[in-house]
Structure formats: structure tokens, C-alpha cells
Design an enzyme around this catalytic site. Structure first.
Site, mmCIF file in Angstrom:
data_model
loop_
_atom_site.group_PDB
_atom_site.id
_atom_site.type_symbol
_atom_site.label_atom_id
_atom_site.label_comp_id
_atom_site.label_asym_id
_atom_site.label_seq_id
_atom_site.Cartn_x
_atom_site.Cartn_y
_atom_site.Cartn_z
ATOM 1 N N HIS A 278 -5.953 -1.110 45.169
ATOM 2 C CA HIS A 278 -4.552 -1.015 44.740
ATOM 3 C C HIS A 278 -3.783 -0.231 45.791
ATOM 4 O O HIS A 278 -4.260 0.840 46.222
ATOM 5 C CB HIS A 278 -4.445 -0.341 43.369
ATOM 6 C CG HIS A 278 -3.030 -0.265 42.866
ATOM 7 N ND1 HIS A 278 -2.352 -1.375 42.395
ATOM 8 C CD2 HIS A 278 -2.165 0.771 42.807
ATOM 9 C CE1 HIS A 278 -1.117 -1.004 42.073
ATOM 10 N NE2 HIS A 278 -0.981 0.271 42.310
ATOM 11 N N ASN B 222 -7.273 -7.846 53.525
ATOM 12 C CA ASN B 222 -8.388 -7.019 53.022
ATOM 13 C C ASN B 222 -9.710 -7.777 53.104
ATOM 14 O O ASN B 222 -10.750 -7.205 53.396
ATOM 15 C CB ASN B 222 -8.101 -6.568 51.594
ATOM 16 C CG ASN B 222 -7.135 -5.393 51.561
ATOM 17 O OD1 ASN B 222 -7.494 -4.281 51.932
ATOM 18 N ND2 ASN B 222 -5.904 -5.653 51.164
HETATM 19 C C1 GRF Z 1 -1.900 -5.800 49.600
HETATM 20 O O1 GRF Z 1 -0.731 -5.015 49.405
HETATM 21 C C2 GRF Z 1 -3.031 -5.274 48.752
HETATM 22 O O2 GRF Z 1 -2.965 -3.871 48.599
HETATM 23 C C3 GRF Z 1 -2.788 -5.881 47.441
HETATM 24 O O3 GRF Z 1 -2.406 -7.220 47.776
HETATM 25 C C4 GRF Z 1 -1.665 -7.194 49.022
HETATM 26 C C5 GRF Z 1 -2.073 -8.320 49.956
HETATM 27 O O4 GRF Z 1 -3.386 -8.110 50.334
HETATM 28 N N1 GRF Z 1 -3.936 -5.760 46.590
HETATM 29 P P1 GRF Z 1 -4.168 -9.147 51.328
HETATM 30 O O5 GRF Z 1 -3.474 -9.110 52.671
HETATM 31 O O6 GRF Z 1 -4.078 -10.533 50.713
HETATM 32 O O7 GRF Z 1 -5.565 -8.595 51.392
#
Ligand code: GRF
Length: 208
Positions: free
Chosen positions: A110, A14
Site C-alpha cells: 500500500h 512492483n
Molecule cells: C502503486 O501506487 C502501488 O503502490 C499501488 O498500485 C500502484 C501501481 O503499482 N498498489 P504498479 O506500478 O502496477 O506496481
């Protein structure tokens, strides 16, 4: 120039979506002033370093109590002059002191359609495992402001994703990331940067 601090715990996909959205010009007049991880040696910190973004580890385990941890986080955010805090795969409970210091200025992504499959114990693959066990046909992701109640702050954007026959939690997590998370988190930050989000009586509205 909107300065955002991104809080991470792991892979940082993200975070990468935000970096890419800023560098492509989709999100304008915005820069990531800090990446703060609670864990050492995670890919999120590598992603930050590759893009010249200051990365730091601030772990609650290094502090004697929540208040001291909150003070350290707030000091870092103030040193970097963060206007907005974005939780991107951040698995630490945000201290109330931090939430009070940044009212409706902390966003979280989320991996479900809040109020479904959220709250205590619902994070990462556990969310998608529960979705598959319940047999819902639509899941998705939610970006919301963070308040004192877990996953209960004003909802900014949601995007639905179809659950498909044969999905495993891992397959579904990937689809929710690709089709929802990596799109709506940059969109929410863009809307915030453009001053198009207002919160009235704990409901967020997008203008224009
Ligand atoms: C993802 O499932 C996100 O939705 C949640 O944490 C997980 C890992 O996210 N909040 P990232 O790859 O570290 O951004």
C-alpha cells in the site's frame, strides 16, 4: 522453492521489482509461478511474458458473483501451486473465500504508512493527493498481510518517504515507488521465503 503468484491490474512496476529481485539473486529459492491480471492488455502482462512467466486475465466482470470469481482465482492458484500470493498494484477487492484459503499468505503493498491514508477509496494517486492535502511531512509505503478488513492485516514492513515542497501527487507517487515500494515489497518476499516472518495475535514479527 517458494512459488509466488503476483496479482496485478496495470503498469506492474512492483511486479518488475520482484522479477528483478529474483533474477539478481536477492530473493533466493523463489519463482513467480503466475501473474494474474484483472485487466486485458496491461503492461504487467508484457513484463511477465518478457520474463517467461505465465500471465492470465481473470476478471470479476466475467463471473456471476464473487463466489464464482473466487473459485476461478483459487483454481488458478492451485493449478500453479502458489505458496504465496502478492498483490502488486491490484485494484480488485480480494474475495473473502480467497483470503480464507490463504490465511497470512496474501501480501499487499500500500502506498502509504498504514493506518494513515488507507481503506476504502485510498488507492493509486488518490492516496498521494490526500497526503498533500493534509500536509503531512512523512509518507511512505507498507507491506502487510491481507485479511478480511481492507488494508488492516498484519504489517510486515514499512518505509518512510519525505514529502517535499512543490510535490504533486504524481511526483510524490514516483518517489514513494522508487524509495519505498520497489524496496520493501522484494524485502518482504525475501523474508517470507527465508521463513523469517511470524504472526502472533494479528501482529507480524520479523525474526533474525
Ligand atoms: C502503486 O501506487 C502501488 O503502490 C499501488 O498500485 C500502484 C501501481 O503499482 N498498489 P504498479 O506500478 O502496477 O506496481
Amino acid at each position: 522453492m517458494l512459488k509466488i503468484a503476483v496479482l496485478v491490474s496495470g503498469g506492474g512496476t512492483n511486479l518488475q521489482a520482484l522479477i528483478d529481485a529474483i533474477e539478481s539473486g536477492y530473493i533466493k529459492d523463489t519463482r513467480i509461478c503466475a501473474v494474474i491480471s484483472n485487466n486485458e492488455g496491461v503492461k504487467s502482462l508484457e513484463r511477465a511474458a518478457k520474463h517467461g512467466i505465465p500471465g492470465v486475465v481473470i476478471s470479476p466482470k466475467s463471473y456471476d458473483g464473487t463466489a464464482a470469481f473466487a473459485d476461478a482465482m483459487i483454481k488458478e492458484l492451485e493449478d500453479k501451486e502458489a505458496d504465496l500470493v502478492v498483490l502488486a498494484g491490484y485494484l480488485v477487492k480480494v474475495p473473502e473465500e480467497l483470503i480464507r484459503a490463504y490465511p497470512n499468505r496474501i501480501m499487499n503493498i500500500h502506498p502509504a504508512l498504514i493506518p494513515s491514508f488507507c481503506g476504502k477509496g485510498f488507492y493509486g494517486l488518490k492516496v498521494h493527493d490526500a497526503v498533500l492535502k493534509r500536509g503531512v511531512k512523512l509518507t511512505g509505503a507498507t507491506v502487510h498481510f491481507v485479511n478480511e478488513d481492507l488494508d488492516a492485516g498484519p504489517i510486515i514492513i514499512q518505509k518512510a518517504v519525505a514529502v517535499k515542497k512543490g510535490d504533486t501527487p504524481e511526483i510524490l507517487q514516483r518517489r514513494v515507488m522508487e524509495e519505498a515500494e520497489w524496496k520493501i515489497l522484494p524485502e518482504a518476499v525475501k523474508l517470507y521465503a527465508e521463513g523469517r516472518i511470524e504472526v502472533i495475535d494479528n501482529i507480524a514479527y520479523v525474526n533474525g
